[in-house]
Design an enzyme around this catalytic site. Structure first.
Site, PDB file in Angstrom:
ATOM      1  N   SER A 238       0.810  -1.220   0.000  1.00 22.98           N
ATOM      2  CA  SER A 238       0.000   0.000   0.000  1.00 22.98           C
ATOM      3  C   SER A 238       0.842   1.269   0.000  1.00 22.98           C
ATOM      4  O   SER A 238       0.454   2.281  -0.584  1.00 22.98           O
ATOM      5  CB  SER A 238      -0.924   0.015   1.223  1.00 22.98           C
ATOM      6  OG  SER A 238      -1.790  -1.090   1.218  1.00 22.98           O
TER       7      SER A 238
ATOM      8  N   SER B   1      -2.736   0.036   7.708  1.00 26.73           N
ATOM      9  CA  SER B   1      -1.928  -0.669   6.703  1.00 26.73           C
ATOM     10  C   SER B   1      -0.566  -1.060   7.258  1.00 26.73           C
ATOM     11  O   SER B   1       0.044  -0.324   8.038  1.00 26.73           O
ATOM     12  CB  SER B   1      -1.716   0.212   5.473  1.00 26.73           C
ATOM     13  OG  SER B   1      -2.916   0.488   4.815  1.00 26.73           O
TER      14      SER B   1
ATOM     15  N   GLU C 296       5.786  -5.722   7.940  1.00 25.09           N
ATOM     16  CA  GLU C 296       5.910  -7.071   7.398  1.00 25.09           C
ATOM     17  C   GLU C 296       7.195  -7.117   6.580  1.00 25.09           C
ATOM     18  O   GLU C 296       7.317  -6.420   5.575  1.00 25.09           O
ATOM     19  CB  GLU C 296       4.715  -7.439   6.525  1.00 25.09           C
ATOM     20  CG  GLU C 296       4.790  -8.863   5.990  1.00 25.09           C
ATOM     21  CD  GLU C 296       3.551  -9.295   5.240  1.00 25.09           C
ATOM     22  OE1 GLU C 296       3.679 -10.090   4.281  1.00 25.09           O
ATOM     23  OE2 GLU C 296       2.447  -8.830   5.600  1.00 25.09           O
TER      24      GLU C 296
END
Length: 256
Positions: free
Chosen positions: A30, A40, A78
């Site tokens: 994103s 996000s 992540e």
């Protein structure tokens, strides 16, 4: 902590831990393909010359547990680490060397350390990385990574569906938006940001299914997970929407 600070700290962690064996690191998802929503992730791919040692795995894990989070003040990070030789030349399914995500925090706190494993969704990660073209360190991603064939994008997308369905009750917004993105990707070959994929899917859906997906997209754009609410009427429409999207996805799968 600001998103830019988290990205800088993650990049510094990679540099310090891997040194010259870090070939490149890239922001994707994103952050580069449409803009961050309130909840996000900050998605980072690192490409290395070799697999990580045990001490390097533990150092990355310890650092990320400090950098990443799930509050309004700290975004989830992540991090995927892949050895270049595992994905270039490209083959499917690829092997990832290390994966950190907040959904695994409890396992990490209990002593688990990320290990090499087959990661079909690396097909999606690499495709988004190439499309985003946002180096944090190293050369443009196309100098290190091969493009992923559409057939492997399809296979990777389909492989994610069973796990998504299992997570529907606890992670409703993300499951619905990810299914919309899978449907969109299979139909068009384009990996869209989640809210854009929802916009594409809304044009394909019958009116009775649209309010649920519209609400998921609204939550993505405007609300942190702690602020997420679903009315009983919308909640009742979740599984019929999932069934409809699954049917559309399965139809595309059977067509090949």
């Amino acid at each position: 902590m600001e998103s830019n600070e988290q990205i800088e700290r993650t990049t510094d962690l990679l540099r310090h831990t891997l040194g010259p064996d870090l070939l490149g690191s890239y922001l994707h998802g994103s952050a580069v393909l449409g803009g961050l929503g309130p909840a996000s992730d900050l998605d980072v791919l690192a490409v290395t010359r070799r697999g990580l040692t045990e001490s390097e795995r533990r150092a990355l894990l310890a650092g990320l547990l400090q950098i990443s989070g799930l509050s309004r003040a700290v975004r989830p990070v992540e991090l995927t680490v892949v050895v270049q030789g595992e994905v270039r030349p490209w083959r499917f399914p690829p092997t990832g060397d290390f994966l950190y995500g907040e959904w695994l925090r409890a396992a990490y706190r209990a002593g688990e350390v990320p290990r090499p494993a087959p990661m079909p969704d690396l097909a999606l990660v690499l495709t988004m990385t190439l499309a985003g073209n946002h180096p944090l360190t190293g050369p443009p991603p196309a100098e290190l990574l091969d493009p992923v064939p559409h057939a492997d994008l399809v296979q990777a997308s389909l492989a994610a569906v069973p796990e998504l369905i299992r997570e529907l009750e606890e992670d409703t917004r993300n499951v619905l938006l990810t299914l919309a993105r899978i449907w969109s990707t299979l139909a068009t070959g384009v990996i869209r940001p989640k809210d854009e994929a929802a916009g594409w899917a809304l044009e394909q859906l019958a009116p009775e299914h649209r309010p649920v997906l519209e609400h998921a997209a609204y939550l993505y754009r405007n609300r942190h997970y702690t602020e997420e609410t679903w009315s009983p009427q919308l909640r009742a429409g979740v599984r019929p929407l999932v069934a409809e999207m699954f049917t559309r996805i399965d139809t595309l799968r059977r067509r090949g």
